[in-house]
Design an enzyme around this catalytic site. Structure first.
Site, PDB file in Angstrom:
ATOM      1  N   TYR A 122     -13.150 -43.272 -39.340  1.00 26.26           N
ATOM      2  CA  TYR A 122     -11.753 -41.944 -39.100  1.00 26.26           C
ATOM      3  C   TYR A 122     -12.199 -40.883 -39.465  1.00 26.26           C
ATOM      4  O   TYR A 122     -11.677 -39.417 -38.969  1.00 26.26           O
ATOM      5  CB  TYR A 122     -10.759 -42.428 -38.824  1.00 26.26           C
ATOM      6  CG  TYR A 122      -9.874 -43.259 -38.043  1.00 26.26           C
ATOM      7  CD1 TYR A 122      -9.290 -43.427 -36.716  1.00 26.26           C
ATOM      8  CD2 TYR A 122     -10.599 -45.029 -38.550  1.00 26.26           C
ATOM      9  CE1 TYR A 122      -8.582 -44.381 -36.094  1.00 26.26           C
ATOM     10  CE2 TYR A 122      -9.734 -45.508 -37.407  1.00 26.26           C
ATOM     11  CZ  TYR A 122      -9.147 -45.495 -36.019  1.00 26.26           C
ATOM     12  OH  TYR A 122      -8.831 -45.995 -35.627  1.00 26.26           O
ATOM     13  N   ARG A 180       6.355 -51.144 -33.460  1.00 30.58           N
ATOM     14  CA  ARG A 180       7.115 -50.431 -32.113  1.00 30.58           C
ATOM     15  C   ARG A 180       7.747 -51.271 -31.062  1.00 30.58           C
ATOM     16  O   ARG A 180       8.627 -50.943 -30.039  1.00 30.58           O
ATOM     17  CB  ARG A 180       6.432 -49.368 -31.482  1.00 30.58           C
ATOM     18  CG  ARG A 180       4.771 -50.178 -31.435  1.00 30.58           C
ATOM     19  CD  ARG A 180       4.365 -48.592 -31.052  1.00 30.58           C
ATOM     20  NE  ARG A 180       2.856 -48.706 -30.942  1.00 30.58           N
ATOM     21  CZ  ARG A 180       1.277 -48.056 -30.096  1.00 30.58           C
ATOM     22  NH1 ARG A 180       1.749 -46.551 -30.077  1.00 30.58           N
ATOM     23  NH2 ARG A 180       0.925 -48.762 -30.196  1.00 30.58           N
ATOM     24  N   ASP A 189      -0.426 -47.865 -43.389  1.00 25.60           N
ATOM     25  CA  ASP A 189      -1.723 -47.830 -42.356  1.00 25.60           C
ATOM     26  C   ASP A 189      -2.907 -47.881 -42.970  1.00 25.60           C
ATOM     27  O   ASP A 189      -3.220 -47.356 -43.911  1.00 25.60           O
ATOM     28  CB  ASP A 189      -1.728 -46.016 -41.376  1.00 25.60           C
ATOM     29  CG  ASP A 189      -2.734 -45.666 -40.492  1.00 25.60           C
ATOM     30  OD1 ASP A 189      -3.175 -45.817 -40.401  1.00 25.60           O
ATOM     31  OD2 ASP A 189      -2.183 -46.017 -39.396  1.00 25.60           O
ATOM     32  N   ARG A 220       0.571 -56.813 -36.337  1.00 21.95           N
ATOM     33  CA  ARG A 220       1.418 -55.804 -36.333  1.00 21.95           C
ATOM     34  C   ARG A 220       2.348 -55.803 -35.618  1.00 21.95           C
ATOM     35  O   ARG A 220       3.145 -55.316 -35.053  1.00 21.95           O
ATOM     36  CB  ARG A 220       0.951 -54.715 -35.098  1.00 21.95           C
ATOM     37  CG  ARG A 220       0.063 -53.914 -35.611  1.00 21.95           C
ATOM     38  CD  ARG A 220      -0.618 -53.070 -34.583  1.00 21.95           C
ATOM     39  NE  ARG A 220      -2.340 -52.544 -34.113  1.00 21.95           N
ATOM     40  CZ  ARG A 220      -2.552 -52.233 -32.803  1.00 21.95           C
ATOM     41  NH1 ARG A 220      -2.390 -52.462 -31.494  1.00 21.95           N
ATOM     42  NH2 ARG A 220      -3.885 -51.586 -33.066  1.00 21.95           N
ATOM     43  N   ARG A 263      13.296 -45.608 -36.469  1.00 24.62           N
ATOM     44  CA  ARG A 263      12.363 -44.264 -36.371  1.00 24.62           C
ATOM     45  C   ARG A 263      12.055 -42.687 -35.775  1.00 24.62           C
ATOM     46  O   ARG A 263      12.457 -42.073 -36.539  1.00 24.62           O
ATOM     47  CB  ARG A 263      11.096 -44.074 -35.704  1.00 24.62           C
ATOM     48  CG  ARG A 263      10.207 -42.940 -36.087  1.00 24.62           C
ATOM     49  CD  ARG A 263       7.992 -43.835 -35.029  1.00 24.62           C
ATOM     50  NE  ARG A 263       6.953 -42.511 -34.705  1.00 24.62           N
ATOM     51  CZ  ARG A 263       6.652 -42.730 -34.810  1.00 24.62           C
ATOM     52  NH1 ARG A 263       5.390 -43.616 -34.354  1.00 24.62           N
ATOM     53  NH2 ARG A 263       5.211 -41.901 -34.695  1.00 24.62           N
TER      54      ARG A 263
END
Length: 343
Positions: A152, A32, A78, A28, A41
């Site tokens: 998921y 963010r 993703d 990652r 973003r």
């Protein structure tokens, strides 16, 4: 894996070379915790808007390399791109995370219409990144492993214990096996497409493998991963595959031996000394600093970096975190970590 020397140290480690200091990247690392990511973003819109904008996704992939001397670039995308390509609708809810519809606990996989063209923008991102990378940087593609992706697809969202998916695996074994196989088949195509677009190596993320009992772990983590690696290697025999079964614990050595991966990621819950002693001799490893140590920083962080380096000094090692960097991580602590890794 035998190899010719390469100017890409990280790629060399994946092919069996030892380097001191070890090359480094962070799971990652594109994301963010960086103000430049948050700014982009805010300009572009939601997470999926960024993933499906190849120029924006390429920019995000490259952002951490402008700040830190990492030797690996991880594609910004993703793991749920595969369910999206298999026909589920994918959205990201602010503050809550991804949502997939229709859920497969109540609907049949056969009712979905596949859209392999939904993978094409990801390949374009890889091409754009590859064109801008410095020659010594290894470009890493990735996909989610079938078990984690299935959790998921069945529930429609993430969960703490993956209960709905575990129950389906126990009670509807044939149906669940078909889902795992569908994910695995598309994953081989997806990873292959990333390599053809320019990725040097790929990683399989199995973030929820730790929720499975040993026999289920063999059925839904080891066996599908083995099938993916075998099929992928038939197409790309010289491209390394990193397997990262988070939470595998004492099952990690069996995973390493049985799946055929070229390297394993070691999460922060595993003692690196134990991992070195129990994993196959000479197998490259990646990890395993606790990402939360990067929030506190200071002497504890530096000591932990030294412990990881020392534990894996006797085998090919890529320094990394035990999982993804947290969004609240101070940038100064990442700089401290890299400086300590480099000695």
């Amino acid at each position: 894996m035998a190899s010719m020397p390469t100017n890409k140290r990280l790629l060399g480690v994946l092919k069996g070379e030892r380097h001191d200091p070890p090359p480094a990247w962070m799971m990652r690392q594109a994301g963010r915790y960086l103000p430049e990511y948050r700014e982009l973003r805010a300009e572009k819109g939601g997470f999926l808007d960024l993933v499906y904008d190849p120029e924006a996704a390429a920019e995000i992939t490259l952002q951490p390399l402008r700040r830190f001397p990492f030797e690996g670039a991880i594609l910004f995308s993703d793991i749920l791109i595969i369910p999206y390509a298999l026909g589920q609708d994918l959205t990201f809810v602010a503050g809550e995370g991804p949502r997939l519809k229709p859920t497969l606990d109540e609907n049949a996989l056969e009712s979905l219409t596949r859209h392999p063209e939904r993978l094409e923008p990801i390949y374009e991102t890889v091409r754009l990144v590859k064109a801008q990378l410095e020659p010594h940087i290894t470009l890493l593609g990735f996909a989610g492993s079938p078990w984690t992706v299935a959790t998921y697809m069945v529930a429609g969202q993430g969960s703490k214990d993956q209960m709905a998916t575990r129950v389906m695996a126990y009670t509807e074994r044939t149906r669940f096996a078909a889902l795992i196989e569908a994910i695995a088949e598309m994953t081989v195509d997806y990873l292959s497409g990333q390599v053809e677009a320019g990725a040097d190596a790929v990683q399989l993320f199995d973030s929820w493998s730790g929720s499975l009992a040993p026999e289920e772990f063999r059925a839904w983590v080891i066996e599908p991963t083995k099938r993916i690696v075998t099929a992928f290697k038939a197409r790309h025999p010289d491209v390394p595959v990193i397997g990262f079964p988070k939470g595998a614990g004492e099952k990690l050595p069996e995973y390493a031996r049985a799946t055929g991966v070229d390297a394993v990621g070691v999460d922060e819950t595993i003692d690196p000394v134990w991992a070195h002693e129990n994993l196959p001799e000479g197998l490259p490893v990646q990890g395993n600093l606790d990402p939360l140590l990067l929030i506190g920083g200071g002497e504890r962080l530096e000591q932990a970096v030294d412990r990881v380096k020392s534990a894996f000094a006797g085998r090919p090692h890529i320094f990394n975190l035990g999982h993804g960097i947290d969004k609240s991580t101070p940038i100064a602590n990442v700089e401290t970590m890299i400086a300590r890794v480099r000695g």
